[in-house]
Design an enzyme around this catalytic site. Structure first.
Site, short mmCIF file in Angstrom:
data_model
loop_
_atom_site.label_atom_id
_atom_site.label_comp_id
_atom_site.label_asym_id
_atom_site.label_seq_id
_atom_site.Cartn_x
_atom_site.Cartn_y
_atom_site.Cartn_z
N LYS A 79 -7.33 15.99 -36.12
CA LYS A 79 -7.80 15.16 -37.23
C LYS A 79 -9.09 15.76 -37.77
CE LYS A 79 -8.67 10.19 -38.14
NZ LYS A 79 -8.74 8.86 -37.50
N SER A 154 -5.85 5.45 -39.83
CA SER A 154 -6.34 6.53 -40.64
C SER A 154 -5.87 7.92 -40.21
CB SER A 154 -7.88 6.52 -40.62
OG SER A 154 -8.36 6.75 -39.31
N SER A 178 -6.29 3.28 -35.54
CA SER A 178 -5.94 4.48 -36.30
C SER A 178 -5.10 5.51 -35.57
CB SER A 178 -7.21 5.17 -36.81
OG SER A 178 -7.65 4.49 -37.96
N1 GLN Z 1 -7.68 0.58 -40.30
C1 GLN Z 1 -8.91 0.28 -39.63
C2 GLN Z 1 -10.06 0.43 -40.59
O1 GLN Z 1 -9.83 0.67 -41.71
C3 GLN Z 1 -9.07 1.12 -38.41
C4 GLN Z 1 -9.50 2.49 -38.70
C5 GLN Z 1 -9.64 3.34 -37.49
O2 GLN Z 1 -9.16 3.00 -36.41
N2 GLN Z 1 -10.33 4.44 -37.68
O3 GLN Z 1 -11.19 0.31 -40.24
#
Ligand code: GLN
Length: 497
Positions: A79, A154, A178
């Site tokens: 990532k 994400s 994410s």
């Molecule tokens: N979807 C969640 C957010 O927008 C989690 C994101 C993540 O785990 N990095 O914060």
């Protein structure tokens, strides 16, 4: 079947035995990347020649009789919020475009030390804020099962790269879901380890008390192997636990006889029929395998989401203050320093990131701190106590990973709250610091993969993986990747059977 489709452990075994060269394996991964990237956009940066050179070094070691490690020649994807020495690391944000870290993240170092070869950096929601990868400043990633759908987020690029069979292993970060949510939406396995099991050194911070790095893989065994490689103490991250990585491979065949499994009832009205059915079927499968399965209610689990969406932005507003046009990436000049800071940030941050910074700054501001941030922290404590109490009665808990199958690109971009609701089932594990895994379990009513989540108490990775391995055996092969781009014909399984 190509060796790449046999998974990370199989690749490493063949490379170590000299049956295939790492260079050959990497060439195949790069060819697949090339063939799918136009449709999927999983990657932010492709590391062709660097990957070839690293693979050649792995082959050299094999030739000289040195063991290149448990991931010898395994192509991996990282990532793009994991720092890679000399290689652009953008967090899919304009503000970091062109920035090349002067060091490697601990995880990157350990993976290379184990013989893995990174073929690229993957797309994400800007600074990991989002649930669909649509918040990337460089365009969204598409779900390989259906190109009109999101891969989740994400870590959408990493999940989609594994689901499309480009790499048998990819890495992401999980602050509120994410890793697990995109894993579920892409039909692959994803693990969010216990907070502190994996070093965050070199992970670009979003919300430091919630962030953990973890693996994506087509199988539980490969994900477990990857966690064994990246886990374990690191003096460079003071929040990383000073203990060895969990031992997971040895528990894979143990089964679930006698284990107490709690099936979380609290999300039933919030999730689609497919997701509900997958979790119920998974519970039945565990019961059939000898586990003691019971329903359990942890009502505080539903409070996780509102608490998370105060705490995460609050921490983000503090962490993202460092992007000021002076030290990193983008700078937009202005008549004075303050104007330069403001112009840089306005040009460099996307809408969602700005929204989080504003919410977080507000929640931390004098006069509101106690009502918002303080209150959210108290709720966090309640959630943690409620899960701890549940683990006095159960070894692991089971729930859906996501409220729905992968949604259409654009379906939730106009409504941030809708997007936030994607994380309903996953955020609690981040608030509590406890580990959780998503395992592909079914094809839903829309023909797309649906995962189930196994949660465990802190440092319960081994139990969690043990249960996940049984679920994986019970799940239909058609529910998991890799899939050809655009999905496979109905009824056709992963191995083409
Ligand atoms: N979807 C969640 C957010 O927008 C989690 C994101 C993540 O785990 N990095 O914060």
């Amino acid at each position: 079947m190509s060796l790449l489709d046999a998974g990370a452990a199989a690749v490493a075994k063949a490379v170590r035995a000299g049956d295939v060269t790492a260079v050959e394996v990497i060439e195949e991964a790069l060819a697949r990347l090339d063939a799918t990237e136009g449709d999927l956009h999983c990657f932010q940066t492709v590391l062709g020649d660097k990957a070839r050179r690293e693979a050649a070094r792995v082959d050299e070691a094999v030739g000289e009789g040195r063991d290149p490690g448990p991931l010898a020649g395994v192509p991996i994807a990282l990532k793009d919020n994991l720092c890679t020495h000399g290689i652009e690391t953008t967090c899919s944000s304009r503000i970091l475009e062109g920035w090349r870290p002067p060091y490697d993240a601990t995880v990157v170092e350990r993976l290379r030390g184990a013989g893995a070869v990174a073929v690229g950096k993957t797309n994400l929601d800007e600074f990991a804020m989002g649930s669909s990868t649509e918040n990337s400043a460089f365009g969204p990633t598409h779900n390989p099962w259906d190109l009109s759908r999101v891969p989740g987020g994400s870590s959408g690029g990493s999940a989609a790269a594994v689901a499309a069979g480009v790499v048998p292993l990819a890495f992401g970060s999980d602050t509120g879901g994410s890793i697990r949510q995109p894993a579920s939406l892409c039909g692959v396995v994803g693990i969010k380890p216990t907070y502190g099991v994996v070093s965050r050194y070199g992970l670009i911070a979003f919300a430091s008390s919630l962030d953990q790095i973890g693996p994506f893989a087509p199988t539980v065994a490969d994900a477990a192997l990857a966690l064994e490689v990246i886990g374990g103490g690191d003096p460079r991250d003071s929040t990383c636990l000073a203990r060895p990585a969990p031992r997971l491979i040895e528990v894979l065949g143990r089964g679930v006889e006698g284990l107490r499994v709690g099936v979380l009832e609290d999300f039933v009205d919030d999730v689609s029929a497919s997701c509900r059915r997958a979790a119920n079927d998974a519970a039945d499968a565990l019961a059939a395998a000898g586990a003691k399965v019971d329903a359990v209610s942890v009502p505080e689990a539903r409070l996780g989401l509102p608490a998370y969406y105060v705490i995460a932005p609050a921490e983000a507003s503090s962490n993202l203050a460092r992007y000021d046009g002076v030290r990193y990436g983008l700078r937009v000049e202005g008549p004075d320093v303050e104007a330069m800071n403001a112009r840089t940030r306005a040009a460099g941050f996307g809408r969602e990131v700005r929204r989080r910074i504003m919410i977080g700054t507000y929640a931390l501001s004098a006069g509101y701190y106690d009502a918002y941030y303080g209150q959210a922290q108290r709720v966090r404590t309640l959630v943690t106590r409620a899960f701890d109490a549940a683990y006095e009665r159960f070894d692991v808990l089971l729930s859906p990973t996501t409220p729905s199958e992968a949604f259409e690109l654009g379906a939730k971009t106009a409504n941030p709250i809708e997007m936030y609701l994607s994380d309903l089932c996953t955020v609690s594990s981040n608030l509590t610091g406890q580990p959780a895994i998503s395992v592909p379990y079914a094809l839903g009513d829309e023909g797309l993969p649906v995962g189930v989540q196994v949660m465990a108490p802190a440092l319960g990775e081994a139990l969690m993986v043990q249960v996940a391995a049984v679920l994986e055996q019970a799940a239909p092969a058609e529910a998991r990747g890799p899939v050809p781009v655009g999905g496979r014909a109905r009824g056709e399984a992963a191995d083409g059977a």
